[in-house]
Design a protein around this motif. Structure first.
Motif, short mmCIF file in Angstrom:
data_model
loop_
_atom_site.label_atom_id
_atom_site.label_comp_id
_atom_site.label_asym_id
_atom_site.label_seq_id
_atom_site.Cartn_x
_atom_site.Cartn_y
_atom_site.Cartn_z
N ASP A 1 94.61 51.33 29.31
CA ASP A 1 94.35 52.66 28.76
C ASP A 1 94.41 52.55 27.24
O ASP A 1 95.49 52.58 26.64
N TRP A 2 93.25 52.41 26.61
CA TRP A 2 93.21 52.14 25.17
C TRP A 2 93.65 53.34 24.35
O TRP A 2 94.14 53.16 23.22
N ASN A 3 93.52 54.54 24.88
CA ASN A 3 94.04 55.71 24.15
C ASN A 3 95.55 55.64 24.05
O ASN A 3 96.13 55.94 23.01
N ARG A 4 96.19 55.25 25.15
CA ARG A 4 97.65 55.09 25.12
C ARG A 4 98.05 53.97 24.19
O ARG A 4 99.07 54.06 23.49
N ALA B 1 100.49 54.44 21.11
CA ALA B 1 101.73 53.65 21.09
C ALA B 1 101.82 52.78 19.83
O ALA B 1 102.91 52.61 19.27
N LEU B 2 100.69 52.25 19.39
CA LEU B 2 100.73 51.41 18.18
C LEU B 2 101.07 52.23 16.94
O LEU B 2 101.67 51.71 16.00
N GLU B 3 100.69 53.50 16.94
CA GLU B 3 101.05 54.35 15.81
C GLU B 3 102.55 54.59 15.75
O GLU B 3 103.11 54.79 14.68
N GLU B 4 103.20 54.55 16.91
CA GLU B 4 104.63 54.84 16.98
C GLU B 4 105.51 53.59 16.97
O GLU B 4 106.73 53.70 17.01
N VAL B 5 104.90 52.42 16.90
CA VAL B 5 105.66 51.17 16.95
C VAL B 5 106.51 51.03 15.70
O VAL B 5 106.02 51.18 14.58
N LYS C 1 103.08 39.92 18.48
CA LYS C 1 104.09 40.26 19.48
C LYS C 1 104.17 41.76 19.77
O LYS C 1 104.14 42.16 20.94
N PRO C 2 104.24 42.65 18.77
CA PRO C 2 104.30 44.09 19.10
C PRO C 2 103.01 44.59 19.76
O PRO C 2 103.06 45.42 20.66
N ILE C 3 101.88 44.06 19.33
CA ILE C 3 100.61 44.48 19.92
C ILE C 3 100.55 44.06 21.38
O ILE C 3 100.18 44.84 22.26
N ARG C 4 100.94 42.83 21.65
CA ARG C 4 100.91 42.32 23.01
C ARG C 4 101.84 43.14 23.92
O ARG C 4 101.48 43.47 25.05
N ARG D 1 102.42 47.28 28.22
CA ARG D 1 102.97 48.53 28.76
C ARG D 1 101.88 49.51 29.17
O ARG D 1 102.10 50.36 30.03
N CYS D 2 100.71 49.42 28.56
CA CYS D 2 99.64 50.39 28.81
C CYS D 2 98.60 49.89 29.80
O CYS D 2 97.52 50.44 29.90
N GLN D 3 98.91 48.85 30.53
CA GLN D 3 97.96 48.34 31.51
C GLN D 3 98.51 48.52 32.91
O GLN D 3 99.71 48.65 33.09
N ARG D 4 97.59 48.55 33.85
CA ARG D 4 97.99 48.63 35.25
C ARG D 4 97.02 47.81 36.08
O ARG D 4 95.87 47.61 35.70
N LYS D 5 97.50 47.34 37.19
CA LYS D 5 96.68 46.53 38.08
C LYS D 5 96.20 47.41 39.23
O LYS D 5 96.97 48.17 39.80
#
Length: 123
Positions: free
Chosen positions: A6-9, A13-17, A44-47, A52-56
């Motif tokens: 989910d690229w929006n998430r 999330a990257l804005e709040e890191v 590391k923070p990007i990864r 966290r924002c992916q699902r299978k």
């Protein structure tokens, strides 16, 4: 299994890191080893956010898949619409309208079947 991100998430999330490690990066990098360390610090923070924002999901859960009969009907409807647009006769418009109603009904059936299948799997 297929991974969906989910690229929006991710963006939110990257804005709040909070990355205090980024302040450790030196201004001038001399050695190749330092470059590898800095790249690791940046990635590391990007990864972790992307993880966290992916699902299978199962591969066959593609929501856009329709039965071949319905896809063929949609193609016929689109061809009829193009024909009715190019040659606006009553016959072509009627055929396009009939095919449109048929496609609408068949897609509704497929959605209902998919919903029923999902409800059976849940219960």
């Amino acid at each position: 299994m297929k991974t969906i991100i989910d690229w929006n998430r991710v963006s939110t999330a990257l804005e709040e890191v909070n990355t205090p490690n980024l302040n450790v990066i030196p201004d001038n990098i001399v050695f190749n080893n330092d470059i590898d360390i800095v790249i690791g610090i940046l990635i590391k923070p990007i990864r972790s956010v992307v993880k966290r924002c992916q699902r299978k999901v199962p591969v066959n859960s593609d929501r856009r898949s329709l039965p071949a009969v319905v896809r063929k009907l949609i193609r016929a409807k689109n061809a009829a619409l193009r024909r009715a647009s190019a040659y606006p006769t009553l016959e072509y418009r009627s055929l396009a309208r009939v095919l449109h109603c048929e496609v609408k009904a068949r897609v509704r059936e497929v959605k209902n079947e998919n919903w029923s299948t999902l409800m059976e799997e849940i219960t």
